[in-house]
Write an enzyme that holds these catalytic residues in place. Structure first.
Site, PDB file in Angstrom:
ATOM      1  N   PHE A  48      36.230  44.997  33.235  1.00 45.99           N
ATOM      2  CA  PHE A  48      35.891  45.681  31.987  1.00 45.99           C
ATOM      3  C   PHE A  48      36.379  47.126  31.966  1.00 45.99           C
ATOM      4  O   PHE A  48      36.510  47.716  30.919  1.00 45.99           O
ATOM      5  CB  PHE A  48      34.380  45.661  31.773  1.00 45.99           C
ATOM      6  CG  PHE A  48      33.844  44.264  31.639  1.00 45.99           C
ATOM      7  CD1 PHE A  48      34.567  43.304  30.974  1.00 45.99           C
ATOM      8  CD2 PHE A  48      32.639  43.910  32.189  1.00 45.99           C
ATOM      9  CE1 PHE A  48      34.104  42.011  30.838  1.00 45.99           C
ATOM     10  CE2 PHE A  48      32.146  42.621  32.061  1.00 45.99           C
ATOM     11  CZ  PHE A  48      32.886  41.672  31.397  1.00 45.99           C
TER      12      PHE A  48
ATOM     13  N   SER B 188      37.838  47.456  45.052  1.00 46.89           N
ATOM     14  CA  SER B 188      37.078  48.513  44.364  1.00 46.89           C
ATOM     15  C   SER B 188      37.860  49.806  44.460  1.00 46.89           C
ATOM     16  O   SER B 188      38.387  50.140  45.515  1.00 46.89           O
ATOM     17  CB  SER B 188      35.701  48.712  44.998  1.00 46.89           C
ATOM     18  OG  SER B 188      35.049  49.842  44.420  1.00 46.89           O
ATOM     19  N   SER B 189      37.925  50.543  43.346  1.00 52.88           N
ATOM     20  CA  SER B 189      38.610  51.831  43.393  1.00 52.88           C
ATOM     21  C   SER B 189      37.640  52.950  43.781  1.00 52.88           C
ATOM     22  O   SER B 189      38.022  54.113  43.811  1.00 52.88           O
ATOM     23  CB  SER B 189      39.280  52.129  42.051  1.00 52.88           C
ATOM     24  OG  SER B 189      38.394  51.848  40.999  1.00 52.88           O
TER      25      SER B 189
ATOM     26  N   HIS C  25      24.846  45.864  41.279  1.00 50.87           N
ATOM     27  CA  HIS C  25      24.816  45.938  39.819  1.00 50.87           C
ATOM     28  C   HIS C  25      24.068  44.748  39.218  1.00 50.87           C
ATOM     29  O   HIS C  25      24.208  44.450  38.038  1.00 50.87           O
ATOM     30  CB  HIS C  25      26.232  46.022  39.246  1.00 50.87           C
ATOM     31  CG  HIS C  25      26.918  47.326  39.559  1.00 50.87           C
ATOM     32  ND1 HIS C  25      28.237  47.562  39.284  1.00 50.87           N
ATOM     33  CD2 HIS C  25      26.466  48.463  40.142  1.00 50.87           C
ATOM     34  CE1 HIS C  25      28.573  48.788  39.683  1.00 50.87           C
ATOM     35  NE2 HIS C  25      27.510  49.347  40.213  1.00 50.87           N
TER      36      HIS C  25
END
Ligand SMILES: [Zn+2]
Length: 256
Positions: free
Chosen positions: A35, A194-195, A119
């Site tokens: 997203f 993951s950044s 999350h």
């Protein structure tokens, strides 16, 4: 800096307490859109509105009208080679904990036993008024049966929310404390997909480095920790992680 799957395999083979942290990049290879990425769904819909706790509370039919199809989208995809490799690392006793930003449940379906889902998760529904919890299947059945598409609590009549953390909501305290404990215990942290830009996971590599642990990152995009890691891989997570497993097999087969 080391940058091959063999380097990562050697690092993992020598780890005492390896912890894996995953983000959206793992799920995109299964076909689940990120997203936050360019062209992602949040460019067409305001996330702060449709993904917020205030919309859920004030406009539940609009909220569920948007979110109900996302469940079907997750059900139509499968875990990919990266999910399977991470589960395999756990089976081999190399990986002791898995922290994920993903809500899709694909790690569980791949065989990871107890991912720490910071999350939240799509896997259950709960009533915010009375706290009643129901299974995901029950939640979706009630949504589909309701005239307005909103699943409701049978105890108190309030609308049911999925276990996914919404904008404006607190992150689940138990998952966050477990994630910090895992980072605290890790001598090696492997970040996949993951950044590392979203808190609280963005702070976890700092904890590992702070107590003398080692960081490995396998992500297409740049991260704030690229200069601090011992192994840095780019490219497809599924391909790279499959090669890591193959390299671990070779290490195990090596005589002596
Ligand atoms: Zn209730």
């Amino acid at each position: 800096m080391a940058n091959s799957p063999e380097d990562l395999a050697a690092l993992l083979a020598g780890a005492r307490h390896a912890v894996v942290l995953t983000g959206a990049g793992v799920s995109t290879e299964s076909g689940i859109p990120d997203f936050r990425s360019p062209g992602g769904i949040w460019e067409r819909v305001d996330p702060m509105e449709i993904g917020s706790i205030s919309t859920f509370l004030s406009n539940p039919d609009r909220f569920w009208g948007f979110h109900r199809p996302r469940f079907a989208a997750v059900d139509s995809v499968e875990p990919n080679a990266a999910h399977l490799a991470i589960a395999e690392l756990e089976r081999r006793g190399i990986v002791k904990a898995l922290i994920t930003q993903n809500i899709d449940g694909l790690h569980r379906r791949a065989g990871s036993t107890d991912p720490i889902e910071v999350h939240g998760t799509l896997d259950f529904g709960e009533c915010l008024r009375c706290g009643a919890r129901i299974s995901r299947d029950e939640m979706l059945a009630r949504a589909d049966d309701a005239d307005d598409g909103v699943p409701r609590c049978t105890q108190c009549g309030f609308q049911i929310k999925s276990g996914v953390v919404l904008f404006g909501e607190q992150l689940p305290a138990d998952s966050i404390s477990r994630a910090f404990a895992a980072a605290d215990a890790a001598d090696v942290m492997l970040v996949v997909g993951s950044s590392l830009l979203v808190t609280p996971v963005s702070t976890l590599p700092d904890m590992v480095l702070g107590h003398g642990g080692t960081l490995a990152i396998l992500t297409e995009s740049e991260t704030p920790y690229d200069a601090d890691c011992t192994v840095r891989l780019h490219g497809k997570a599924g391909v790279q992680m499959s090669e890591v497993i193959a390299a671990l097999d070779e290490i195990a087969d090596r005589p002596g």
